[in-house]
Design an enzyme around this catalytic site. Structure first.
Site, mmCIF file in Angstrom:
data_model
loop_
_atom_site.group_PDB
_atom_site.id
_atom_site.type_symbol
_atom_site.label_atom_id
_atom_site.label_comp_id
_atom_site.label_asym_id
_atom_site.label_seq_id
_atom_site.Cartn_x
_atom_site.Cartn_y
_atom_site.Cartn_z
ATOM 1 C CB THR A 50 -0.902 0.008 1.261
ATOM 2 O OG1 THR A 50 -1.665 -1.182 1.252
ATOM 3 C CG2 THR A 50 -1.825 1.205 1.285
ATOM 4 C CG HIS A 99 -0.679 0.528 -4.439
ATOM 5 N ND1 HIS A 99 -0.807 0.292 -5.789
ATOM 6 C CD2 HIS A 99 -0.809 -0.680 -3.837
ATOM 7 C CE1 HIS A 99 -0.998 -0.996 -5.989
ATOM 8 N NE2 HIS A 99 -0.992 -1.616 -4.821
HETATM 9 P P1 NAD Z 1 2.465 -7.883 -3.943
HETATM 10 O O1 NAD Z 1 1.994 -6.917 -4.952
HETATM 11 O O2 NAD Z 1 3.848 -7.795 -3.432
HETATM 12 O O3 NAD Z 1 2.227 -9.378 -4.461
HETATM 13 C C1 NAD Z 1 1.494 -9.718 -5.561
HETATM 14 C C2 NAD Z 1 2.306 -10.721 -6.350
HETATM 15 O O4 NAD Z 1 1.517 -11.198 -7.439
HETATM 16 C C3 NAD Z 1 3.582 -10.124 -6.948
HETATM 17 O O5 NAD Z 1 4.726 -10.855 -6.480
HETATM 18 C C4 NAD Z 1 3.371 -10.281 -8.443
HETATM 19 O O6 NAD Z 1 4.579 -10.542 -9.150
HETATM 20 C C5 NAD Z 1 2.404 -11.468 -8.475
HETATM 21 N N1 NAD Z 1 1.764 -11.685 -9.780
HETATM 22 C C6 NAD Z 1 1.673 -10.852 -10.841
HETATM 23 N N2 NAD Z 1 1.055 -11.469 -11.873
HETATM 24 C C7 NAD Z 1 0.749 -12.720 -11.456
HETATM 25 C C8 NAD Z 1 0.098 -13.835 -12.065
HETATM 26 N N3 NAD Z 1 -0.361 -13.773 -13.325
HETATM 27 N N4 NAD Z 1 -0.037 -14.977 -11.345
HETATM 28 C C9 NAD Z 1 0.422 -15.047 -10.073
HETATM 29 N N5 NAD Z 1 1.042 -14.012 -9.452
HETATM 30 C C10 NAD Z 1 1.199 -12.872 -10.128
HETATM 31 O O7 NAD Z 1 1.435 -7.761 -2.743
HETATM 32 P P2 NAD Z 1 1.371 -8.307 -1.238
HETATM 33 O O8 NAD Z 1 1.793 -7.205 -0.338
HETATM 34 O O9 NAD Z 1 1.966 -9.658 -1.069
HETATM 35 O O10 NAD Z 1 -0.218 -8.402 -1.170
HETATM 36 C C11 NAD Z 1 -0.902 -9.342 -1.966
HETATM 37 C C12 NAD Z 1 -2.212 -8.785 -2.493
HETATM 38 O O11 NAD Z 1 -3.110 -8.560 -1.415
HETATM 39 C C13 NAD Z 1 -2.117 -7.440 -3.223
HETATM 40 O O12 NAD Z 1 -3.080 -7.423 -4.251
HETATM 41 C C14 NAD Z 1 -2.509 -6.447 -2.149
HETATM 42 O O13 NAD Z 1 -3.046 -5.255 -2.688
HETATM 43 C C15 NAD Z 1 -3.568 -7.221 -1.420
HETATM 44 N N6 NAD Z 1 -3.804 -6.871 -0.011
HETATM 45 C C16 NAD Z 1 -5.084 -6.993 0.433
HETATM 46 C C17 NAD Z 1 -5.370 -6.757 1.757
HETATM 47 C C18 NAD Z 1 -6.765 -6.949 2.238
HETATM 48 O O14 NAD Z 1 -7.036 -6.589 3.395
HETATM 49 N N7 NAD Z 1 -7.644 -7.494 1.416
HETATM 50 C C19 NAD Z 1 -4.354 -6.408 2.652
HETATM 51 C C20 NAD Z 1 -3.039 -6.323 2.180
HETATM 52 C C21 NAD Z 1 -2.770 -6.565 0.837
#
Ligand code: NAD
Ligand code: ZN
Length: 340
Positions: free
Chosen positions: A40, A43
């Protein structure tokens, strides 16, 4: 005091000076020791569409932290000066139906530390005492500083029974990788994780994933047959927010499979609902962590031998915060810690 803030409506984060925050009657003032950079925060650094619509400028950012209580409001019970704490970045209202039922993670009126109100990338943070979490001595500062994202991983992973189950995790970001470690620790059989980033897939293997699949050049169904999986995955944890990953997950789930969705898609996302309907899938959305059940479980998981320490790949002094953001933005990292 020193802070890291979104000072201008453009790309970047800046080191600033700010007044020490006020401590209300129900608040604690925490002297910050370590913070971690969240996706976040990246972002917000990038000033993408979500940030532009969400973050009032200027705003002190950050919500992953560990520190020591330096002042307690006069109504506060259960916390003392000197207590080592981390804490929940979701400030909840306390009066909506879910809050009153003890389901604070489902509060309708949540405010985000470092998003809607001043954050933890600062020498001092003031939060309601009910949001602070006292740490046992055997939990290190490093681990405590990532309890927020570790909590996302634990809450998502423990949504469903995992014992003996085959789990697919899409997205080997820090949260996906920690989730893989949790799944193995609690007794899942195969834990297959996907990504497009080799650095992160390697890290996922180090933390216990059975198989780390680069979807650019490997076929998930081929991997399943190598593992002797004849039917499909029992549990899916969506941790990428990438529509094509969601699509591939739906395809390889077994009938009656259960999916927890944490990843945040950039916009509306098309779903093949026939996969959901005819397979009888269960889908659960995940926001944050359970307050505070997930926090107790994080401590217990670590105390029962779960080791997620390799997820912390970089540490910098806060004055070198730019290096921290650069490495996070490159994707060649796990969690990055800033020391205050
Ligand atoms: P991150 O962006 O570091 O991890 C996402 C991963 O997905 C990256 O390593 C990226 O390379 C990978 N990716 C890209 N294309 C892909 C594909 N086609 N197949 C598989 N993987 C692929 O994020 P993070 O900090 O580990 O968080 C994970 C997700 O959860 C993010 O989308 C984030 O925004 C979300 N999030 C949600 C909450 C919630 O409360 N719902 C809280 C924290 C983070
Ligand atoms: Zn509420």
């Amino acid at each position: 005091m020193k802070t890291l803030a979104k000072s201008y409506p453009k790309e970047g984060i800046w080191m600033e000076q700010a007044e020490r925050p006020q401590v209300g009657h129900n608040d604690v003032l925490i002297k910050i020791k370590k913070t971690a950079i969240c996706g976040t925060d990246v972002h917000i650094y990038n000033w993408d569409e979500w940030s532009q619509n969400t973050i009032p400028v200027p705003m002190t950012v950050g919500h992953e932290f560990v520190g020591v209580i330096e002042e307690v409001g006069q109504e506060v019970q259960g916390f003392n000066i000197g207590d080592r704490v981390s804490g929940e970045g979701h400030i909840t209202c306390g009066y909506c139906r879910n809050c009153r039922a003890g389901r604070r993670h489902l509060c309708r009126n949540t405010y985000g530390v470092g998003v809607d109100r001043p954050g933890a990338f600062a020498e001092y943070l003031s939060i309601p005492a009910v949001n602070a979490f006292k740490l046992p001595d055997d939990i290190s500062d490093d681990m405590a500083s990532i309890f927020d994202p570790f909590g996302n991983a634990v809450h998502t992973a423990l949504s469903f029974d995992l014992v003996g189950e085959d789990v697919l995790i899409t997205g080997a970001g820090p949260i996906g990788i920690m989730a893989a470690a949790v799944c193995r620790h609690v007794g899942a059989r195969h834990v297959v994780i996907t990504d497009v980033n080799e650095y992160r897939l390697d890290l996922a293997k180090q933390l216990g994933a059975t198989k780390a699949v680069n979807v650019v050049d490997e076929d998930l169904e081929q991997v399943m047959s190598e593992l002797g999986m004849t039917e499909g995955f029992d549990v899916g944890l969506e941790m990428s927010g990438v529509p094509s990953a969601v699509k591939s997950m739906l395809k390889v789930m077994n009938n009656g499979g259960k999916i927890a969705m944490l990843g945040i898609p950039p916009s509306d996302m098309a779903v093949d609902w026939n996969q959901v309907i005819f397979k009888g899938l269960h889908i659960k959305g995940i926001y944050g962590r359970e307050m505070f059940e997930t926090w107790y479980k994080m401590v217990s998981l670590l105390q029962s031998g779960l080791d997620i320490s390799p997820i912390i790949t970089h540490q910098f002094k806060v004055d070198e915060f730019q290096k921290g953001f650069d490495i996070m933005r490159s994707g060649q990292s796990g969690k990055v810690i800033l020391e205050w």
